[in-house]
Design an enzyme around this catalytic site. Structure first.
Site, short mmCIF file in Angstrom:
data_model
loop_
_atom_site.label_atom_id
_atom_site.label_comp_id
_atom_site.label_asym_id
_atom_site.label_seq_id
_atom_site.Cartn_x
_atom_site.Cartn_y
_atom_site.Cartn_z
N LYS A 111 -1.24 60.99 -32.10
CA LYS A 111 -2.44 60.49 -31.44
C LYS A 111 -2.36 60.63 -29.93
O LYS A 111 -3.37 60.61 -29.24
CB LYS A 111 -2.72 59.05 -31.86
CG LYS A 111 -3.15 58.98 -33.33
CD LYS A 111 -3.73 57.64 -33.71
CE LYS A 111 -4.32 57.70 -35.10
NZ LYS A 111 -3.29 57.99 -36.13
C1 PLP Z 1 -3.62 58.69 -37.41
C2 PLP Z 1 -2.49 59.31 -38.15
C3 PLP Z 1 -2.70 60.21 -39.22
C4 PLP Z 1 -4.09 60.57 -39.73
O1 PLP Z 1 -4.81 61.36 -38.84
P1 PLP Z 1 -6.42 61.51 -39.00
O2 PLP Z 1 -6.86 62.28 -37.83
O3 PLP Z 1 -6.93 60.10 -38.99
O4 PLP Z 1 -6.67 62.18 -40.29
C5 PLP Z 1 -1.59 60.77 -39.82
N1 PLP Z 1 -0.34 60.45 -39.43
C6 PLP Z 1 -0.10 59.59 -38.42
C7 PLP Z 1 1.31 59.29 -38.04
C8 PLP Z 1 -1.16 59.00 -37.73
O5 PLP Z 1 -0.90 58.13 -36.73
#
Ligand code: PLP
Length: 494
Positions: A111
């Site tokens: 993120k």
């Molecule tokens: C947020 C997240 C996801 C999922 O990503 P999306 O864009 O919501 O599909 C997968 N793995 C981790 C570690 C995350 O923090």
């Protein structure tokens, strides 16, 4: 580039600029902003660029109302030092299988790619649209998003960020990450109750007209750091290009060879960025949507029916424990036969908790997407086997995706190289990873970190080990109704 809402059914659509889309977040009709057209690029021209340079080359296609020099500078400060020179790092795991390590940023989860850049886009966007208001961002977090947002928004002009998390509902590591947060414009509160109580409290603040009026008088508007904002999606397109080049180099393959991507999916933002990369002309083969036991997307891509009437499971990959996958709405726009369908499906979803798309739309989704899901036992086994075979450590989210690739390939390998998106550092989930390796798990997360480090010989990231030395700034515990007061600006500052 202009943007319109996925729920706009007019022939002549109401469009906004990129800056307006980012400042607004959600469109007024409740839809998601999407670009009027997808820019076509000759992907070959960018293959020798560094990660920040690549970001600076791709972003202007979508963010053309931002100054190119600003975007270049923002990309440099977001992705150079903050990722220790490892932005977009791609590792070869085995024949034709690559891992794109997206966790070298400040909070050890992918993120950071969006949340290191998007706050700068918001701050600059407000200048572009001449929005004189101060923005107060409220975030309800079950762990990861809160910290990534705090890091991204700290000390930005004209913006304040307040994060709420469930008291005793996050790991010790996650709590410390937030409690020790630096920055003059940040606030963090533990809320008594579970994540739903926290989220409901924050939503109430967003929907309270009285509060909005009061704040407007003070020149403050509330906003969220939610992943439906176009400013969070667009930075993620870049690493698909970057990884594509690295795989071709490593495999010595000619330009144009398709490469598959397998994405651990929750809100469908990350994989949707891969879809845009493909639509822009990058030779992406299959996009494989990987889910944990909360496999609503596997069913959707298999049958065309999105049905939320199912049990919600708490799994070892909590960031994928999602039943309403908001960014899917963007994909639906591209496969719908007419504009009216998307709002119809979304209305059914909110009224009945289920909708079904016609066969033709499903066929279009399956031109680009595959889907698979991984149960808890297979996820743990894959972590252990990957470590035993390759001496390579993965976290639970990455494991869900790698397992989906391995089982899918046994069934019918198409021969294309595949990149597994690794969305979190294994050290971010030390207890789950230790237990998958068959080790006893110390109760304390820091002991778990050291133990994991000892066993694997890999150092734990300083962003995590350093937390113990930092002073705890935010220790306040509040009740859910008090969220409203804090949103009003009556929170205690330290
Ligand atoms: C947020 C997240 C996801 C999922 O990503 P999306 O864009 O919501 O599909 C997968 N793995 C981790 C570690 C995350 O923090």
């Amino acid at each position: 580039m202009r943007y319109f809402s996925t729920r706009d059914t007019n022939i002549e659509k109401k469009t906004v600029s990129a800056a307006e889309a980012i400042v607004q977040g959600l469109a007024p009709d409740g839809g998601l902003y999407i670009p009027e057209s997808v820019p076509q690029v000759d992907y070959r021209q960018f293959k020798n660029l560094s990660y920040p340079e690549l970001a600076a080359a791709i972003l202007p296609y979508y963010l053309d109302d931002y100054d190119a020099a600003f975007l270049k500078q923002a990309a440099e400060s977001a992705y150079a030092e903050a990722f220790g020179g490892k932005a977009g790092r791609t590792v070869r795991l085995s024949d034709g299988v690559y891992v794109l390590e997206l966790w070298h940023g400040p909070t050890c989860a992918f993120k950071d790619y969006a949340l290191q850049l998007m706050p700068r886009l918001l701050s600059e966007g407000k200048k572009i649209v001449k929005d004189p208001n101060k923005t107060r961002i409220l975030v309800a977090t079950s762990g990861d998003t809160g910290k990534a947002a705090l890091e991204g928004y700290k000390d930005l002009d004209g913006i304040e960020i307040i994060v709420f998390y469930p008291h005793n509902g996050v790991s010790r590591l996650q709590r410390l990450q937030m409690a020790t947060q630096r920055g003059g414009n940040v606030g963090v509160y533990a809320v008594i109750g579970n994540f739903d109580d926290t989220q409901t409290g924050v939503k109430k603040a967003f929907h309270d007209e009285e509060l909005a009026k009061e704040l407007a008088e003070e020149g403050i508007c509330l906003s969220s750091a939610n992943s439906i904002n176009w400013g969070r999606l667009v930075p993620q397109i870049v690493y698909y290009f970057y990884a594509y080049y690295r795989v071709l180099e490593s495999e010595n393959l000619p330009d144009g060879t398709p490469v598959d991507f397998c994405v651990p999916t929750g809100n469908f933002g990350d994989i949707m960025a891969g879809y845009y990369a493909k639509k822009m002309g990058l030779p992406v083969g299959r996009l494989i949507c990987a889910s944990n036991r909360n496999n609503i997307l596997t069913d959707m891509i298999g049958t065309g029916t999105y049905d939320t009437h199912r049990e919600f499971f708490k799994t070892g990959s909590p960031s994928m424990d999602i039943l309403i996958s908001s960014n899917l709405e963007r994909l639906l726009h591209y496969v719908a036969e007419e504009d009216g369908q998307v709002p119809e499906w979304m209305a059914e979803l909110s009224k009945k908790g289920v909708y079904a798309i016609p066969e033709e739309a499903l066929r279009k989704i399956r031109e680009d997407f595959d889907a698979g899901w991984t149960d808890e036992e297979t996820c743990a086994r894959t972590i252990r086997e990957t470590f035993e075979k390759y001496h390579y450590l993965i976290d639970t989210h990455t494991s869900v995706a790698l397992a989906a690739v391995q089982t899918g390939r046994d069934g019918g390998s198409k021969g294309a190289p595949v990149v597994v998106l690794s969305t979190a550092s294994p050290f971010k989930f030390p207890a789950a990873v230790l237990s998958a390796l068959g080790e006893t798990v110390p109760e304390n997360d820091f002991e778990a970190l050291s133990k994991l480090s000892e066993i694997t010989g890999a150092p734990a990231p300083e962003q995590l080990t350093g937390l113990l030395e930092l002073p705890e700034r935010f220790t306040q515990v509040i009740t859910a109704p008090e969220i409203m007061d804090i949103a009003r600006g009556n929170g205690k500052k330290d």
